[in-house]
Design a protein around this motif. Structure first.
Motif, PDB file in Angstrom:
ATOM      1  N   GLY A 100      50.184  30.576  33.309  1.00 51.00           N
ATOM      2  CA  GLY A 100      49.639  31.892  32.990  1.00 51.00           C
ATOM      3  C   GLY A 100      49.032  31.899  31.619  1.00 51.00           C
ATOM      4  O   GLY A 100      49.567  31.313  30.684  1.00 51.00           O
ATOM      5  N   GLY A 101      47.903  32.559  31.491  1.00 54.44           N
ATOM      6  CA  GLY A 101      47.250  32.710  30.197  1.00 54.44           C
ATOM      7  C   GLY A 101      46.790  31.393  29.635  1.00 54.44           C
ATOM      8  O   GLY A 101      46.810  30.359  30.291  1.00 54.44           O
ATOM      9  N   HIS A 102      46.363  31.441  28.402  1.00 55.83           N
ATOM     10  CA  HIS A 102      45.903  30.235  27.725  1.00 55.83           C
ATOM     11  C   HIS A 102      47.002  29.719  26.822  1.00 55.83           C
ATOM     12  O   HIS A 102      47.698  30.474  26.157  1.00 55.83           O
ATOM     13  CB  HIS A 102      44.644  30.520  26.892  1.00 55.83           C
ATOM     14  N   ILE A 103      47.135  28.419  26.786  1.00 56.07           N
ATOM     15  CA  ILE A 103      48.163  27.787  25.957  1.00 56.07           C
ATOM     16  C   ILE A 103      47.925  28.102  24.483  1.00 56.07           C
ATOM     17  O   ILE A 103      48.863  28.312  23.727  1.00 56.07           O
ATOM     18  CB  ILE A 103      48.176  26.259  26.193  1.00 56.07           C
ATOM     19  N   ASP A 104      46.659  28.186  24.096  1.00 54.68           N
ATOM     20  CA  ASP A 104      46.334  28.433  22.685  1.00 54.68           C
ATOM     21  C   ASP A 104      46.226  29.920  22.361  1.00 54.68           C
ATOM     22  O   ASP A 104      45.614  30.291  21.381  1.00 54.68           O
ATOM     23  CB  ASP A 104      45.036  27.716  22.316  1.00 54.68           C
ATOM     24  N   GLN A 162      46.396  42.993  20.289  1.00 55.27           N
ATOM     25  CA  GLN A 162      45.465  42.206  21.079  1.00 55.27           C
ATOM     26  C   GLN A 162      44.396  43.101  21.695  1.00 55.27           C
ATOM     27  O   GLN A 162      44.651  44.253  22.023  1.00 55.27           O
ATOM     28  CB  GLN A 162      46.193  41.480  22.208  1.00 55.27           C
ATOM     29  N   THR A 163      43.220  42.525  21.864  1.00 59.33           N
ATOM     30  CA  THR A 163      42.166  43.258  22.553  1.00 59.33           C
ATOM     31  C   THR A 163      42.515  43.311  24.034  1.00 59.33           C
ATOM     32  O   THR A 163      43.365  42.553  24.517  1.00 59.33           O
ATOM     33  CB  THR A 163      40.798  42.568  22.389  1.00 59.33           C
ATOM     34  N   LEU A 164      41.843  44.194  24.744  1.00 60.86           N
ATOM     35  CA  LEU A 164      42.081  44.312  26.177  1.00 60.86           C
ATOM     36  C   LEU A 164      41.773  42.992  26.875  1.00 60.86           C
ATOM     37  O   LEU A 164      42.523  42.554  27.757  1.00 60.86           O
ATOM     38  CB  LEU A 164      41.243  45.442  26.766  1.00 60.86           C
ATOM     39  N   GLN A 165      40.700  42.329  26.463  1.00 63.04           N
ATOM     40  CA  GLN A 165      40.344  41.049  27.071  1.00 63.04           C
ATOM     41  C   GLN A 165      41.435  40.007  26.842  1.00 63.04           C
ATOM     42  O   GLN A 165      41.761  39.231  27.738  1.00 63.04           O
ATOM     43  CB  GLN A 165      39.004  40.536  26.530  1.00 63.04           C
ATOM     44  N   GLU A 166      42.008  39.983  25.629  1.00 62.70           N
ATOM     45  CA  GLU A 166      43.092  39.036  25.342  1.00 62.70           C
ATOM     46  C   GLU A 166      44.328  39.344  26.175  1.00 62.70           C
ATOM     47  O   GLU A 166      44.989  38.432  26.679  1.00 62.70           O
ATOM     48  CB  GLU A 166      43.455  39.082  23.856  1.00 62.70           C
ATOM     49  N   ARG A 167      44.624  40.623  26.345  1.00 63.94           N
ATOM     50  CA  ARG A 167      45.798  41.012  27.146  1.00 63.94           C
ATOM     51  C   ARG A 167      45.616  40.603  28.601  1.00 63.94           C
ATOM     52  O   ARG A 167      46.534  40.107  29.241  1.00 63.94           O
ATOM     53  CB  ARG A 167      46.034  42.515  27.042  1.00 63.94           C
ATOM     54  N   ILE A 168      44.402  40.805  29.131  1.00 63.13           N
ATOM     55  CA  ILE A 168      44.120  40.402  30.511  1.00 63.13           C
ATOM     56  C   ILE A 168      44.201  38.886  30.633  1.00 63.13           C
ATOM     57  O   ILE A 168      44.801  38.352  31.574  1.00 63.13           O
ATOM     58  CB  ILE A 168      42.738  40.916  30.963  1.00 63.13           C
ATOM     59  N   GLN A 169      43.621  38.204  29.672  1.00 62.70           N
ATOM     60  CA  GLN A 169      43.614  36.740  29.683  1.00 62.70           C
ATOM     61  C   GLN A 169      45.045  36.193  29.652  1.00 62.70           C
ATOM     62  O   GLN A 169      45.381  35.264  30.384  1.00 62.70           O
ATOM     63  CB  GLN A 169      42.822  36.244  28.473  1.00 62.70           C
ATOM     64  N   ASN A 170      45.889  36.777  28.831  1.00 64.14           N
ATOM     65  CA  ASN A 170      47.271  36.309  28.720  1.00 64.14           C
ATOM     66  C   ASN A 170      48.098  36.632  29.952  1.00 64.14           C
ATOM     67  O   ASN A 170      49.105  35.981  30.209  1.00 64.14           O
ATOM     68  CB  ASN A 170      47.938  36.898  27.474  1.00 64.14           C
ATOM     69  N   ALA A 171      47.696  37.631  30.709  1.00 65.62           N
ATOM     70  CA  ALA A 171      48.448  38.016  31.902  1.00 65.62           C
ATOM     71  C   ALA A 171      47.898  37.388  33.179  1.00 65.62           C
ATOM     72  O   ALA A 171      48.486  37.536  34.243  1.00 65.62           O
ATOM     73  CB  ALA A 171      48.439  39.539  32.042  1.00 65.62           C
ATOM     74  N   THR A 172      46.782  36.677  33.073  1.00 67.65           N
ATOM     75  CA  THR A 172      46.177  36.085  34.262  1.00 67.65           C
ATOM     76  C   THR A 172      47.007  34.895  34.736  1.00 67.65           C
ATOM     77  O   THR A 172      47.396  34.050  33.942  1.00 67.65           O
ATOM     78  CB  THR A 172      44.735  35.632  33.962  1.00 67.65           C
TER      79      THR A 172
END
Length: 155
Positions: free
Chosen positions: A107-111, A121-131
């Protein structure tokens, strides 16, 4: 309504009564959450505060992702086997064995910025981390039919 909880708090401030309500809603469609938030802000103005969304996956959604990834891997394997058969003038038959060898989920990006709180976090970062991501490696054995078998079946 089953995906919504409402908490109300009544208090008396001097000669007036004040009510605060917290509404928590579980959405499965990101477009709907945006529409509801926009409607609330439009109708209630500054009297409403919308907290950033909390993203998560239900166990059913993760199971569906696992199944979809496995089915896609089998389909890809079949297409590749068909291409190889065509290259050698053969026809691909029915599957004799299909085995799921390895499934990976992450899930999300390791980095991702782990030091940042969810609120910063921005909305995009929150979505990215929850993907959620998944991959599947399959082993498949197919029956191979020669050209002469196809010709005899046509006649």
């Amino acid at each position: 309504e089953e995906n919504m909880t409402v908490t109300e708090d009544f208090s008396r401030v001097e000669n007036t009564y004040q009510m605060e309500a917290e509404v928590s809603i579980v959405f499965s469609d990101f477009g709907k959450i945006q529409n509801v938030c926009n409607l609330l802000i439009e109708k209630l103005g500054t009297s409403v505060t919308i907290n950033p969304p909390h993203f998560y996956h239900t166990p059913e959604a993760i199971d569906a992702l696992r199944r979809q990834v496995c089915v896609t891997a089998v389909g890809n394997t079949r297409r590749k086997a068909q291409e190889v058969c065509r290259l050698f003038g053969q026809a691909l038959g029915k599957p004799l064995l299909i085995k799921e060898e390895e499934t990976k989920e992450w899930g999300g990006h390791i980095d991702s910025h782990l030091s940042h709180s969810a609120d910063s976090q921005t909305l995009q970062e929150r979505i990215q981390n929850a993907t959620a991501y998944a991959s599947c490696r399959v082993f498949a054995v197919f029956e191979i039919k020669g050209k002469e078998n196809r010709i005899n079946k046509v006649l």
